[in-house]
Design a protein around this motif. Structure first.
Motif, PDB file in Angstrom:
ATOM      1  N   LEU A  33      -7.488  -5.600   4.424  1.00  0.00           N
ATOM      2  CA  LEU A  33      -7.799  -6.111   3.085  1.00  0.00           C
ATOM      3  C   LEU A  33      -8.759  -7.311   3.171  1.00  0.00           C
ATOM      4  N   VAL A  84      -7.992  -5.834  -5.820  1.00  0.00           N
ATOM      5  CA  VAL A  84      -6.972  -5.037  -5.108  1.00  0.00           C
ATOM      6  C   VAL A  84      -5.671  -5.839  -4.963  1.00  0.00           C
ATOM      7  N   LEU A  85      -5.838  -7.114  -4.674  1.00  0.00           N
ATOM      8  CA  LEU A  85      -4.670  -7.980  -4.480  1.00  0.00           C
ATOM      9  C   LEU A  85      -3.858  -8.122  -5.770  1.00  0.00           C
ATOM     10  N   ARG A 101      -3.806  -6.085  -8.186  1.00  0.00           N
ATOM     11  CA  ARG A 101      -3.224  -4.778  -8.521  1.00  0.00           C
ATOM     12  C   ARG A 101      -1.992  -4.469  -7.654  1.00  0.00           C
ATOM     13  N   TYR A 102      -2.102  -4.702  -6.352  1.00  0.00           N
ATOM     14  CA  TYR A 102      -1.026  -4.211  -5.468  1.00  0.00           C
ATOM     15  C   TYR A 102      -0.046  -5.293  -5.020  1.00  0.00           C
ATOM     16  N   GLN A 103      -0.441  -6.550  -5.090  1.00  0.00           N
ATOM     17  CA  GLN A 103       0.568  -7.586  -4.823  1.00  0.00           C
ATOM     18  C   GLN A 103       1.291  -7.931  -6.127  1.00  0.00           C
ATOM     19  N   GLU A 104       0.502  -8.093  -7.185  1.00  0.00           N
ATOM     20  CA  GLU A 104       1.068  -8.549  -8.461  1.00  0.00           C
ATOM     21  C   GLU A 104       1.430  -7.411  -9.400  1.00  0.00           C
ATOM     22  N   ASP A 105       1.048  -6.187  -9.017  1.00  0.00           N
ATOM     23  CA  ASP A 105       1.315  -5.011  -9.853  1.00  0.00           C
ATOM     24  C   ASP A 105       0.805  -5.189 -11.282  1.00  0.00           C
ATOM     25  N   LEU A 151     -11.539  -1.506  -8.290  1.00  0.00           N
ATOM     26  CA  LEU A 151     -10.320  -1.008  -7.647  1.00  0.00           C
ATOM     27  C   LEU A 151     -10.604   0.301  -6.921  1.00  0.00           C
ATOM     28  N   HIS A 152     -11.372   1.154  -7.553  1.00  0.00           N
ATOM     29  CA  HIS A 152     -11.682   2.442  -6.942  1.00  0.00           C
ATOM     30  C   HIS A 152     -12.512   2.235  -5.678  1.00  0.00           C
ATOM     31  N   LEU A 165     -10.293   0.604  -2.934  1.00  0.00           N
ATOM     32  CA  LEU A 165      -9.351   1.557  -2.312  1.00  0.00           C
ATOM     33  C   LEU A 165     -10.089   2.541  -1.408  1.00  0.00           C
TER      34      LEU A 165
END
Lengths: 174, 140
Positions: free
Chosen positions: A112, A123-124, A126-130, A151-152, A155
């Motif tokens: 990352l 990304v962070l 999105r995936y750490q903080e949802d 994001l796309h 990823l």
């Protein structure tokens, strides 16, 4: 103090994991991450009168943590001697067998850090903080469409890197 | 999903294409705790920024100090301004000294010239008297 000490302590304890984790994953080192996280909470302390609700505080903390971490990254990149120091501190010995020594999670986390800072932040969050793309857009001050695209791209790039460096776990889709 | 909930529900994947990878990524990016004592260090810095940790005498001395010295940028500008003013003053004094010296030299040269004229006049008078005594006609 601008707000009572007990109230401020409670705010720190509620949000320290979030602020510290964001700073750590944007910056990549514990020491600077703690410094940035402390600065963010001191800023919160000074701005506490303007923050209206728990949601507002969380939103403000995420945005400020992201801004301060990016500021710190830029300061660091402007200091060539720091890069030299980092290079000296890095382990340049032949790599260990990654399968036996480093977990998949740790390797994904370090991948990352190789993303450009804009993609990394999206990304962070999105995936750490949802967070949803629309919420990320509000924190980053961008449109939701731009965040979705980031994001796309993030990823795709991460998965491509994982397919190269972590073949045993990830295969690039055909 | 709130990752700070004790019993979180999984979030919607971005797209089916990424679902498995997203799951792995979410696992990798679980929030981590800051080093122990983090809250205490932040509180200590907050207290320090308010001057609560300083002994009263020191706090008083700092508050009675002119506010101008609290701003490093302003202080350096003040020093630079003073240095420029001192240099200008030194320049003016040097220039004035030089001018006075030139004036003294000119006055001295004038005095020497007048003295030389007086000597010449006296010499001419003496020659004129000798010539008239010798009966040599002299025309001015």
């Amino acid at each position: 103090m601008a707000i009572p000490e007990t109230q401020f302590r409670s705010l720190i304890q509620s949000h320290q994991r979030m602020v510290f984790s964001l700073a750590l994953r944007l910056l990549g080192d514990y020491e600077t991450a703690e410094e940035v996280a402390q600065d963010v909470f001191l800023e919160l302390y000074r701005s506490s009168e303007r923050l209206e609700s728990e949601d507002h505080i969380r939103f403000w903390l995420r945005r400020t943590a992201k801004h301060r971490a990016i500021d710190a990254l830029r300061r660091r990149s402007k200091r060539p001697e720091s890069l030299a120091d980092e290079w000296m501190e890095q382990d340049h010995s032949p790599p260990f067998d990654p399968v036996t020594h480093v977990s998949t999670e740790a390797r994904l986390e370090s991948l990352l850090r190789t993303l450009p800072e804009g993609l990394r932040a999206a990304v962070l969050l999105r995936y750490q903080e949802d967070m949803l793309p629309e919420e990320i857009a509000a924190v980053l001050g961008q449109s939701a469409a731009s965040v979705k695209s980031q994001l796309h791209r993030g990823l795709t790039l991460l998965r491509r890197k994982a397919a190269v460096t972590m073949k045993e776990y990830f295969r690039e889709p055909v | 999903m709130n990752p700070y909930d004790t019993n979180p529900k999984p979030a919607e994947p971005l797209s089916p294409e990424f679902s498995e990878f997203e799951y792995q990524l979410r696992n990798s990016l679980r929030p981590v705790d800051p080093p122990a004592g983090f809250a205490d260090r932040v509180l200590a810095r907050a207290r320090q920024s308010e001057g609560l940790d300083r002994p009263p005498k020191q706090a008083l001395a700092e508050s009675s100090r002119p506010r101008i010295f609290a701003f490093p940028g302003l202080r350096s500008r003040l020093w630079a301004g003073s240095a420029i003013a001192a240099m200008l003053l030194a320049g003016i004094v040097t220039e004035e000294n030089h001018r006075m010296e030139q004036r003294h030299k000119a006055e001295e040269a004038q005095r020497q010239f007048e003295a030389a004229l007086q000597v010449t006049d006296r010499t001419l008078d003496h020659v004129r008297q000798q010539l008239s005594r010798a009966g040599v006609p002299f025309q001015q």
